[in-house]
Design a protein around this motif. Structure first.
Motif, PDB file in Angstrom:
ATOM      1  N   THR A  73       0.829  -1.189   0.000  1.00 44.09           N
ATOM      2  CA  THR A  73       0.000   0.000   0.000  1.00 44.09           C
ATOM      3  C   THR A  73       0.869   1.246   0.000  1.00 44.09           C
ATOM      4  OG1 THR A  73      -1.470  -1.304   1.356  1.00 44.09           O
ATOM      5  CG2 THR A  73      -2.032   1.000   1.079  1.00 44.09           C
ATOM      6  N   TYR A  75       0.682   5.288   0.469  1.00 41.52           N
ATOM      7  CA  TYR A  75      -0.217   6.304   0.999  1.00 41.52           C
ATOM      8  C   TYR A  75       0.114   7.674   0.452  1.00 41.52           C
ATOM      9  CZ  TYR A  75      -1.922   2.806   4.153  1.00 41.52           C
ATOM     10  OH  TYR A  75      -2.499   1.672   4.654  1.00 41.52           O
ATOM     11  N   ASP A  82      -3.376   0.565  -3.551  1.00 42.37           N
ATOM     12  CA  ASP A  82      -2.750  -0.748  -3.535  1.00 42.37           C
ATOM     13  C   ASP A  82      -1.986  -0.947  -4.826  1.00 42.37           C
ATOM     14  OD1 ASP A  82      -3.733  -1.380  -1.062  1.00 42.37           O
ATOM     15  OD2 ASP A  82      -5.615  -2.175  -1.862  1.00 42.37           O
ATOM     16  N   TYR A 244      -3.051  -1.231   8.081  1.00 39.48           N
ATOM     17  CA  TYR A 244      -2.658  -0.096   7.250  1.00 39.48           C
ATOM     18  C   TYR A 244      -1.172  -0.117   6.896  1.00 39.48           C
ATOM     19  CZ  TYR A 244      -7.244   1.470   8.529  1.00 39.48           C
ATOM     20  OH  TYR A 244      -8.591   1.537   8.713  1.00 39.48           O
TER      21      TYR A 244
ATOM     22  N   ARG B  97     -14.440  -4.082   3.937  1.00 36.94           N
ATOM     23  CA  ARG B  97     -13.053  -4.226   3.516  1.00 36.94           C
ATOM     24  C   ARG B  97     -12.103  -4.225   4.704  1.00 36.94           C
ATOM     25  NH1 ARG B  97     -10.622  -3.988  -1.300  1.00 36.94           N
ATOM     26  NH2 ARG B  97      -8.535  -3.103  -1.240  1.00 36.94           N
ATOM     27  N   ARG B 101      -9.907  -7.351   5.868  1.00 38.46           N
ATOM     28  CA  ARG B 101      -8.447  -7.271   5.911  1.00 38.46           C
ATOM     29  C   ARG B 101      -7.927  -7.784   7.240  1.00 38.46           C
ATOM     30  NH1 ARG B 101      -6.689  -1.600   3.095  1.00 38.46           N
ATOM     31  NH2 ARG B 101      -4.537  -2.201   3.409  1.00 38.46           N
ATOM     32  N   ARG B 120     -13.658  -2.928  -3.870  1.00 33.79           N
ATOM     33  CA  ARG B 120     -12.929  -1.851  -4.534  1.00 33.79           C
ATOM     34  C   ARG B 120     -13.782  -1.223  -5.643  1.00 33.79           C
ATOM     35  NH1 ARG B 120      -7.121  -3.319  -4.889  1.00 33.79           N
ATOM     36  NH2 ARG B 120      -7.925  -4.946  -6.210  1.00 33.79           N
TER      37      ARG B 120
END
Lengths: 490, 338
Positions: A73, A75, A82, A244, B97, B101, B120
């Motif tokens: 990922t 940011y 992604d 994250y 989501r 995850r 998505r």
């Protein structure tokens, strides 16, 4: 009416027909000596493919990786994107003989690194004997006071290691860098293999390619072996910064492959200096933690007090021997740029052996001969500052102007201890799909080693390619891609 | 039959499995409701009664706050792309989501892959995708994606504790959704049907069934007369209909009973099971007519409160906040210093 031209078959030609045999060592096409039969076999099979076919297969692979979320990922200010690691469908091949050399070399290096770490956190013989300058180690930002005098199970500090290797123009493997903290990328080694077997079964058919499936069980086993003494059935967990984190996919992958829970800091707590995880059946003891969290975030009581990712009291529990951390704290000293220069001497000091894998020739400017050589050959060398913040203040001799060279000479004379110098290396290349052609691109190799009671090296590795023409930078953040790495059994 | 893994389920995983199922179920229901409303639900003036969706989801004040209007044209985007509305399709996709995850190490790659792709797609929705002529298509796709998800879950999820929390989430959400639907629709339609001599608006009443995917099942019972009580009875008490309240309360009961088969969990589960037993008994003990006479709205509200209490009790049982000794002591020391 259909134009007759449209009915003509497209021009067909072999995949490797126009491949320019470069001046560099090429893993497939130019091995500077007669190629082993296996290489010839892969070459032949590849030549039979059409470029269009390779493009289609690559596109399909990348779509699959994206769908499956085999991504990291990135940011930005506004959103999380992604990204996949671009995948190149032409494999990188390592012969059985080459692998034997790499494997032994990596094992030797890790053995030496573990002995070095034990020494610098105990008696410090190597410093007292003047082999490595004491201030380089003791004043290193990664030197961890909490580790001083602490005995770790089996004397293992670096349980998971990634060694970055490159090949020079002669095809010699050289160590570029050790990654002894929390090296990443092993999930791509295994996922690339799965993708490759799906995508190019015709290419791999019948070849003695060594399996990479064992990594998860081996890792779990090693983490059990280094659990605190007296624990019969240790509970292993993987500690991740959370969903994250850019490497979260790899954490998921490893947790799945080990069959061990992926936990976040908030899933763990410490009571009476023992670590527990919160489960639906109440608290459960935890014995071995594969942490994918840097030292400074692990425990707000011991390090960064603002860290919300860590577990308060974890370091004290570790110091009391109630839990094992893999890797140990303070291993960053061993993969430091400045310490790297001393690694051949470190290996000789502890093992009384010559290094099996050579390092890139490094001149230590703190030493008079090193300084003299560097000053005399400045226009041919890369000069790196050894301070903790590497990458800055670098001089690339062949690309520098005379004024810059003169300026740098001043700096060197003023503070020689702050610099090392290395020759520029012509990294080996490998055929890589680039748009409508197959071209030579530079490549490196990161084999992964797991250490419990002994050192095991995964027969494979992450081959990263620099997709930009001429570029030597293989990092995924800078336009690098990856290939499947085939280690041959014979 | 349920497997007990050597490692007990992480509390966070249990929580995320439950919410994954709840949000997926909520998304499927919302898609169906939007679709049915567009086609069948009309107000007295014969226009699409979008505002009934606001009532079902108790979103009237949030809608007012965001739009400062009662303009019905804003209602569809409010439920499709509005990120400030936690129950819009896009917000639900985001929730789904994140929960997925978190449990990705537990669920099958097939389950994750499907969810990764469709969530998505939803997050990338543009305003044009829900222009009225596209809405039905969008909703059909979302509904089918949700159903595919449930199918993959059924076919690939390992039957350990994680599965039980997933099932609990699904049954709790269905129970909640069906009571909301009945409550609001019944009271919207009641004034018309109570008017002496007036015919029941058949289309409107069957749309209630359609909103719960119950229309054809209901037909197969061949009810002699189509009365509001018949329909309410079917949705609340039919044991064969997968979305009825009674079916889902039974599921919750069975799932908690399975969880309790492990010695260490028996005592955790018994207060939860008592709560479900009370709910089931109240439903069995009265006919639909009796429920309506005694006050359908009060009964639906009571059930919703009970379900919320049950959800909270599950949370405090399986993912309690534990303050470790050391941290507690540090906190006390800090407070003393202050």
């Amino acid at each position: 009416m259909t134009n007759a031209l449209h009915l003509a078959p497209p021009l067909t030609r072999g995949l490797l027909d126009n491949y320019a045999t470069p001046d560099f060592f090429c893993e497939l096409m130019n091995r500077k000596s007669p190629a082993p039969p296996i290489i010839d076999c892969v070459k032949k099979r590849l030549s039979a493919l059409q470029i269009q076919e390779l493009q289609n297969r690559t596109a399909s692979a990348e779509a699959q990786l994206y769908r499956m979320g085999i991504t990291f990922t990135v940011y930005t200010d506004r959103e999380a994107i992604d990204r996949i690691l671009p995948f190149d469908a032409i494999p990188r091949i390592i012969t059985a003989e080459e692998w034997q050399h790499i494997e032994r070399g990596v094992q030797q290096r890790i053995q030496a690194i573990n002995l070095f770490l034990h020494d610098i956190y105990h008696e410090q013989h190597i410093l007292k004997d003047g082999v490595v300058p004491a201030e380089l180690v003791l004043q290193n930002a990664n030197y961890c006071q909490a580790m001083v005098g602490l005995d770790v199970p089996g004397g293992v500090y670096v349980h998971i290691n990634g060694t970055d290797l490159i090949r020079d123009q002669q095809g010699r493997f050289l160590v570029l860098e050790d990654n002894a903290r929390t090296p990443s990328g092993v999930s791509y080694v295994i996922e690339n293999r799965h993708m490759m077997l799906r995508l190019m079964p015709d290419l791999a058919s019948g070849l003695p390619i060594r399996s990479v499936e064992e990594y998860g069980p081996r890792l779990h086993n090693a983490l059990c072996e280094v659990a605190p003494e007296g624990v019969d059935d240790p509970q292993v967990v993987l500690l991740s910064p959370g969903i994250y984190n850019s490497a979260y996919f790899e954490h998921v992958f490893l947790s799945r492959e080990m069959g061990a829970p992926l936990v976040e800091g908030r899933d763990l707590f410490v009571e009476n200096h023992k670590v527990f995880m919160r489960t639906v059946m109440g608290p459960r003891p935890v014995h071995s933690i594969y942490r994918r969290l840097n030292d400074e975030f692990l425990d707000p009581l011991a390090f960064n007090p603002d860290s919300l990712l860590g577990v308060p009291g974890l370091v004290e529990a570790y110091r009391r021997g109630n839990v094992t951390l893999a890797n140990a704290l303070g291993t960053g000293v061993a993969d430091d740029k400045a310490v790297y220069a001393y690694m051949p001497r470190i290996i000789r000091y502890y093992l009384d052996e010559d290094p099996i894998l050579e390092s890139v020739e490094t001149h230590i400017c703190a030493e008079p001969e090193g300084l003299a050589y560097t000053l005399a050959n400045l226009d041919k060398l890369v000069v790196k500052p050894v301070g903790e913040s590497g990458g800055y203040g670098l001089l690339i001799g062949p690309q520098a102007t005379q004024a810059e060279l003169d300026d740098f000479s001043q700096k060197l004379r003023h503070n020689p201890g702050n610099y090392i110098s290395q020759p520029t290396i012509g990294l080996s290349v490998t055929p890589t799909l680039c748009g409508d052609t197959v071209e030579a691109r530079h490549v490196d190799l990161r084999p992964f080693a797991v250490t419990g009671r002994s050192v095991w090296v995964l027969p494979g590795g992450l081959s990263r390619v620099a997709l930009r023409k001429g570029s030597l930078v293989v990092n995924s953040s800078q336009g690098g891609g990856s290939k499947d790495t085939w280690v041959m059994a014979s | 039959m349920i497997i007990f893994s050597p490692t007990p389920l992480l509390s966070r995983y249990a929580e995320c499995m439950m919410w994954l199922a709840r949000y997926m179920e909520r998304m499927e229901n919302l898609a169906r409701l939007l679709e049915v409303t567009e086609t069948f639900v009309r107000n007295a003036e014969g226009q699409t009664a979008w505002d009934s969706i606001l009532a079902i989801n108790s979103d009237e004040s949030l809608f007012q706050q965001i739009h400062n209007t009662t303009q019905h044209t804003e209602i569809v985007p409010f439920y499709v792309t509005e990120t400030r509305n936690p129950s819009s399709l896009v917000s639900l996709a985001q929730q789904v989501r994140e929960n997925a995850r978190a449990v990705r190490p537990l669920v099958s790659i097939e389950l994750w892959t499907q969810l990764n792709v469709f969530s998505r797609n939803l997050l990338n929705l543009k305003n044009g995708d829900m222009a009225e002529h596209n809405l039905a298509e969008l909703c059909t796709r979302v509904r089918q994606d949700c159903q595919t998800h449930f199918g993959i879950a059924e076919g690939t999820l390992y039957r350990d504790q994680a599965w039980l929390f997933y099932r609990l989430g699904k049954a709790l959400e269905r129970s909640d959704q069906i009571t909301r639907l009945i409550d609001i629709r019944y009271h919207m339609l009641l004034p018309q049907s109570e008017a002496p001599g007036s015919d029941i608006d058949l289309t409107q009443w069957t749309s209630v069934l359609r909103s719960a995917a119950a229309y054809h099942a209901f037909r197969r019972l061949r009810p002699v007369t189509l009365t509001p009580a018949n329909i309410v009875g079917f949705l609340l008490k039919n044991d064969g209909f997968p979305r009825s309240l009674s079916t889902n309360l039974r599921q919750i009961d069975e799932t908690l009973t399975l969880l309790a088969t492990h010695d260490n969990l028996r005592q955790f589960c018994s207060p939860l099971l008592e709560c479900v037993a009370e709910l089931r008994a109240s439903l069995q003990d009265q006919t639909a007519e009796e429920i309506i006479i005694r006050g359908l709205h009060d009964y639906m509200s009571w059930i919703q409160t009970q379900l919320m209490d049950l959800q909270n009790a599950i949370a405090s049982t399986f993912w309690p906040v534990i303050i470790p000794q050391e941290a507690a002591l540090t906190k006390m020391a800090e407070q003393e210093q202050n």
